[in-house]
Design a protein around this motif. Structure first.
Motif, short mmCIF file in Angstrom:
data_model
loop_
_atom_site.label_atom_id
_atom_site.label_comp_id
_atom_site.label_asym_id
_atom_site.label_seq_id
_atom_site.Cartn_x
_atom_site.Cartn_y
_atom_site.Cartn_z
N GLN A 44 0.83 -1.20 0.00
CA GLN A 44 0.00 0.00 0.00
C GLN A 44 0.87 1.26 0.00
O GLN A 44 0.52 2.26 -0.64
CB GLN A 44 -0.94 0.00 1.22
CG GLN A 44 -1.93 -1.15 1.23
CD GLN A 44 -2.73 -1.26 -0.05
OE1 GLN A 44 -3.33 -0.28 -0.50
NE2 GLN A 44 -2.74 -2.44 -0.65
N SER A 47 2.12 1.70 -3.51
CA SER A 47 1.07 2.13 -4.44
C SER A 47 0.76 3.61 -4.31
O SER A 47 0.18 4.22 -5.22
CB SER A 47 -0.21 1.31 -4.20
OG SER A 47 -0.82 1.66 -2.97
N SER A 48 1.15 4.22 -3.19
CA SER A 48 0.98 5.67 -3.01
C SER A 48 2.25 6.44 -3.35
O SER A 48 2.38 7.62 -3.04
CB SER A 48 0.56 5.97 -1.56
OG SER A 48 -0.75 5.50 -1.32
N GLU A 100 -3.83 6.29 4.13
CA GLU A 100 -4.77 7.05 3.32
C GLU A 100 -4.40 8.53 3.22
O GLU A 100 -4.71 9.19 2.23
CB GLU A 100 -6.19 6.87 3.85
CG GLU A 100 -6.79 5.52 3.49
CD GLU A 100 -6.75 5.27 1.99
OE1 GLU A 100 -7.24 6.11 1.21
OE2 GLU A 100 -6.20 4.22 1.58
N ASN A 103 -2.09 8.45 0.42
CA ASN A 103 -2.84 8.24 -0.82
C ASN A 103 -3.47 9.55 -1.32
O ASN A 103 -3.49 9.82 -2.52
CB ASN A 103 -3.92 7.19 -0.59
CG ASN A 103 -4.67 6.84 -1.86
OD1 ASN A 103 -4.09 6.44 -2.86
ND2 ASN A 103 -5.99 7.00 -1.83
N GLN A 106 -0.88 11.69 -2.91
CA GLN A 106 -0.58 11.25 -4.26
C GLN A 106 -1.69 11.65 -5.24
O GLN A 106 -1.41 12.16 -6.33
CB GLN A 106 -0.39 9.73 -4.31
CG GLN A 106 0.01 9.23 -5.70
CD GLN A 106 -0.08 7.73 -5.81
OE1 GLN A 106 -1.08 7.13 -5.44
NE2 GLN A 106 0.98 7.11 -6.32
N LYS A 107 -2.93 11.44 -4.85
CA LYS A 107 -4.05 11.76 -5.73
C LYS A 107 -4.09 13.24 -6.09
O LYS A 107 -4.48 13.62 -7.20
CB LYS A 107 -5.36 11.34 -5.08
CG LYS A 107 -5.62 9.84 -5.11
CD LYS A 107 -6.98 9.51 -4.51
CE LYS A 107 -7.29 8.03 -4.64
NZ LYS A 107 -8.60 7.67 -4.04
#
Length: 408
Positions: A44, A47-48, A100, A103, A106-107
């Motif tokens: 995880q 992935s970020s 999160e 995340n 990153q988003k």
């Protein structure tokens, strides 16, 4: 997928990594379940877009580099070990919230000035190697390499042996300079009833209780249960039971919220027809005021000394001692501000449980959020917290981290 749904997915996945399926979460440090959880957490992090590393204690770090060279990190995280037959939220809720936050960075394509660092900490509970808070104590240098390598579990397996068994490298660097940490943020379930009873989703922690943990070893003499006269016995279990029966009243008389727990007891050789020659038990003592902790320790030792009779030898070894801690006022103010900005109802709250935040508070600015625990239950399979509350705390931490990674 919404933030709430992502959080539920994380919690549900981590919950599967247990040695006791159907009977709560049992994920002891350096176990196969630990390995499964750490592999998921590392996936995880990657992935970020985080750079993933581990230290010589097995703590996991995911770092988003900042634009300022060699700048200290804004660290967010919690622990991922459990007590035996515990719940799915104690520790993992904080790790998931931290994942999160990364995340969202990153988003939104955010590149901070100061690095953002997500951390998943080992052995907070002390369920395998005793003492607790091992990951944070190791990072901050409170736990030395010598002390770490000398730790063994109840089966005599050392930390080094256990790490190597799941492919971890205990020779990696362990402690880190306090100047590399700008701030530490931790989300945790309350583990008590206050927030739920007040119907408030966010608790901003003011202070954390002080605690002491001891391991008491009582040695006597083994003998045959049928042929050894009662007046010729040195029964370790009888001596231990006598001490244990007196300890709770010490905390009751001290008052002011002082609590004491005998949480683990082992009897040797543990035979039905053998007089016990050794008993080992643990004592966990907590209070918001250090003077109360010291008073009860003194009385406990007096009780132990009075129980040293012919043939009975008793040793009480301190495994952990931490003073009560007040958390950083500026971080508390920032969390209040971000709670208001995200329309989250909040209140101030004190922690009756020990957390990694209390260790980090000695070396950096620390902020901590609590979310409600259903019925106040924790350290049991019935432990549960609402994913909506975890999501709200994640939003608050994101906004706080965004400011902390941009300002001096």
């Amino acid at each position: 997928m919404s933030l709430k749904e992502r959080i539920e997915q994380h919690i549900g996945t981590l919950e599967q990594f247990t040695a006791t399926p159907g009977c709560g979460t049992t994920r002891l440090t350096y176990s196969q379940e630990d390995l499964q959880a750490r592999n998921y957490i590392k996936e995880q992090m990657k992935s970020s877009g985080l750079t993933v590393t581990e230290d010589g204690f097995g703590n996991i770090f995911g770092k988003l580099e900042g634009t300022l060279p060699d700048a200290p990190s804004v660290m967010i995280g919690s622990h991922f070990d459990s007590v035996p037959n515990g719940g799915a939220y104690d520790g993992p809720a904080g790790v998931v919230a931290a994942l999160e936050v990364a995340n969202i960075f990153q988003k939104q394509g955010l590149k901070p000035k100061y690095p953002l660092e997500i951390v998943a900490l080992v052995e907070e509970e002390g369920s395998r190697f005793g003492g607790g808070l091992m990951g944070s104590r190791g990072i901050t240098g409170v736990l030395t390499d010598t002390d770490f390598t000398s730790l063994k579990d109840k089966d005599g397996i050392s930390t080094v042996e256990a790490m190597q068994k799941i492919g971890l490298d205990p020779s990696l660097p362990k402690g880190r300079n306090a100047e590399t940490i700008k701030a530490f943020l931790e989300l945790h379930i309350e583990q008590g009833p206050i927030l739920e009873e007040k119907d408030i989703p966010i608790g901003i922690v003011d202070s954390i209780v002080g605690l002491a943990q001891y391991e008491v070893t009582v040695k006597g003499q083994a003998g045959h249960a049928g042929t050894t006269p009662m007046n010729r016995r040195a029964d370790a279990l009888v001596a231990a039971a006598n001490i244990i029966s007196q300890l709770p009243e010490l905390a009751v008389k001290e008052g002011d919220g002082t609590v004491l727990t005998v949480g683990r007891l082992h009897t040797y050789p543990n035979g039905a027809n053998v007089i016990p020659d050794k008993v080992v038990f643990t004592v966990d003592l907590r209070s918001g005021k250090e003077e109360h902790v010291q008073n009860v320790i003194s009385k406990m030792k007096a009780c132990i000394d009075a129980s040293q009779t012919a043939g009975i030898e008793i040793v009480a070894q301190e495994q952990l001692y931490i003073q009560p801690k007040s958390l950083n006022e500026n971080i508390r103010t920032l969390l209040e501000k971000k709670s208001k900005e995200t329309n989250a109802a909040y209140c101030s709250i004190n922690s009756g449980a020990g957390h990694d935040s209390m260790i980090f508070s000695d070396v950096t600015d620390v902020g901590m959020l609590f979310i409600p625990s259903r019925a106040g239950l924790s350290h049991c399979p019935e432990e549960w917290s609402d994913s909506r509350h975890i999501a709200k705390a994640t939003e608050i931490f994101f906004e706080a981290a965004k400011q902390l990674t941009e300002t001096e």
